[in-house]
Design an enzyme around this catalytic site. Sequence first.
Site, short mmCIF file in Angstrom:
data_model
loop_
_atom_site.label_atom_id
_atom_site.label_comp_id
_atom_site.label_asym_id
_atom_site.label_seq_id
_atom_site.Cartn_x
_atom_site.Cartn_y
_atom_site.Cartn_z
N GLU A 110 -0.34 -14.71 8.32
CA GLU A 110 -0.79 -13.32 8.46
C GLU A 110 -0.37 -12.70 9.79
O GLU A 110 -0.89 -11.66 10.20
CB GLU A 110 -2.31 -13.26 8.31
CG GLU A 110 -2.80 -13.75 6.95
CD GLU A 110 -2.64 -12.72 5.84
OE1 GLU A 110 -2.99 -11.55 6.05
OE2 GLU A 110 -2.16 -13.10 4.75
N HIS A 135 -9.35 -11.82 9.23
CA HIS A 135 -8.36 -12.18 10.25
C HIS A 135 -9.10 -12.48 11.55
O HIS A 135 -10.17 -11.94 11.79
CB HIS A 135 -7.36 -11.04 10.51
CG HIS A 135 -6.42 -10.77 9.39
ND1 HIS A 135 -6.15 -9.50 8.93
CD2 HIS A 135 -5.67 -11.60 8.63
CE1 HIS A 135 -5.28 -9.56 7.94
NE2 HIS A 135 -4.97 -10.83 7.74
N CYS A 170 -5.55 -3.70 14.42
CA CYS A 170 -4.74 -3.88 13.21
C CYS A 170 -3.47 -3.03 13.26
O CYS A 170 -2.44 -3.39 12.71
CB CYS A 170 -5.53 -3.48 11.96
SG CYS A 170 -6.83 -4.64 11.50
#
EC number: 3.5.3.23
Length: 447
Positions: free
Chosen positions: A174, A248, A365
């Site tokens: 990720e 995350h 993000c």
Amino acid sequence: MNAWEVNFDGLVGLTHHYAGLSFGNKASTRHRFQVSNPRLAAKQGLLKMKTLADAGFPQAVIPPHERPFIPVLRQLGFSGSDEQVLEKVVRQAPHWLSSVSSASPMWVANAATIAPSADTLDGKVHLTVANLNNKFHRSLEAPVTESLLKAIFNDEEKFSVHSALPQVALLGDEGAANHNRLGGHYGEPGMQLFVYGREEGNDTRPSRYPARQTREASEAVARLNQVNPQQVIFAQQNPDVIDQGVFHNDVIAVSNRQVLFCHQQAFARQSQLLANLRARVNGFMAIEVPATQVSVSDAVSTYLFNSQLLSRDDGSMMLVLPQECREHAGVWGYLNELLAADNPISELKVFDLRESMANGGGPACLRLRVVLTQEERRAVNPAVMMNDTLFNALNDWVDRYYRDRLTAADLADPQLLREGREALDVLSQLLNLGSVYPFQREGGGNG
């Protein structure tokens, strides 16, 4: 050697909508089917970039991807002209349309994992594209992300851009959202902290929501990025917090230089990890937020840790937060205590990023951190660096092409596809990227 952290922010795409595609991301699920405002979303992101650039923090932009992504629909068996493909999808399998229209590439913390030249065996900056294997809509991103990064970091003497790992669950990666770097000045060798959620043969894993990052993937990325093996730590995220919506690591921790700002429950075996970091990072400081002051649930709903921790020249730090933190009395109270305490954080900067937040993406993000020396900064494609001229050009571009209202039904409109392609054609010229999008290389125009 002197170096700076440059934040490359993702520009929100024209098809930004709320589809609830991301199981394990509570905000994404909660806002499913709401009406979105792509124009506002893009402008909120641009304002963050420009404000930080004006405050002296180097800032650049990464453009959106082509959406709806027709090549994948063709792979799934829909044929004909682009318009016919859209029409068949709507009639036969409409659930695919939202997935291939997701604006998720805006969250560039998932684009790649970065190793600065001070940490690598060959002295280059390395970038490994993330495969984002856990979610279909995100797994589509890697090839275009690679093209974009190669167009931005186009000096092969200084930068190595690596393709994503194979698309299998064992190697789920990720990107930088599960990676932190700790150390002194940016130009000095740092300690790279790779955070994973599961590994083969280890039963310690979440049970409710998926662990998207594997240890096997993190180890492979560290090898690809040629990180000095003496400068790597692998740590497991606490599976209990993944099951509470921390999909995350950047939803529960953020680092900058010698500081790790994290929740008390962020990591498995956390005290052991922090002791290891203290032993290996000079001046290491952990700011652990107790669960009694901020619960994991409140951390997830406000995105307290999905913040940016930025260094000023005098060594003090600014914490960049979403507006939701200020609106939560408990979290805002904690943050003001943090300001008064003995630590480098001396300022809170709040942004309204509601359009992104409603899909589960906060300030962190939206940005990919890349540490660059002066020479490396000069080697980056200069057209992507944020300044007054670029900000005004991008604002005008957004005004010209972006809709101020979008629903899932609008994704079937062939005009939206044409608008998007025309917009990206113009943008790729503005940012001097060349033909980075499949529709440009196919020569099919907008038909």
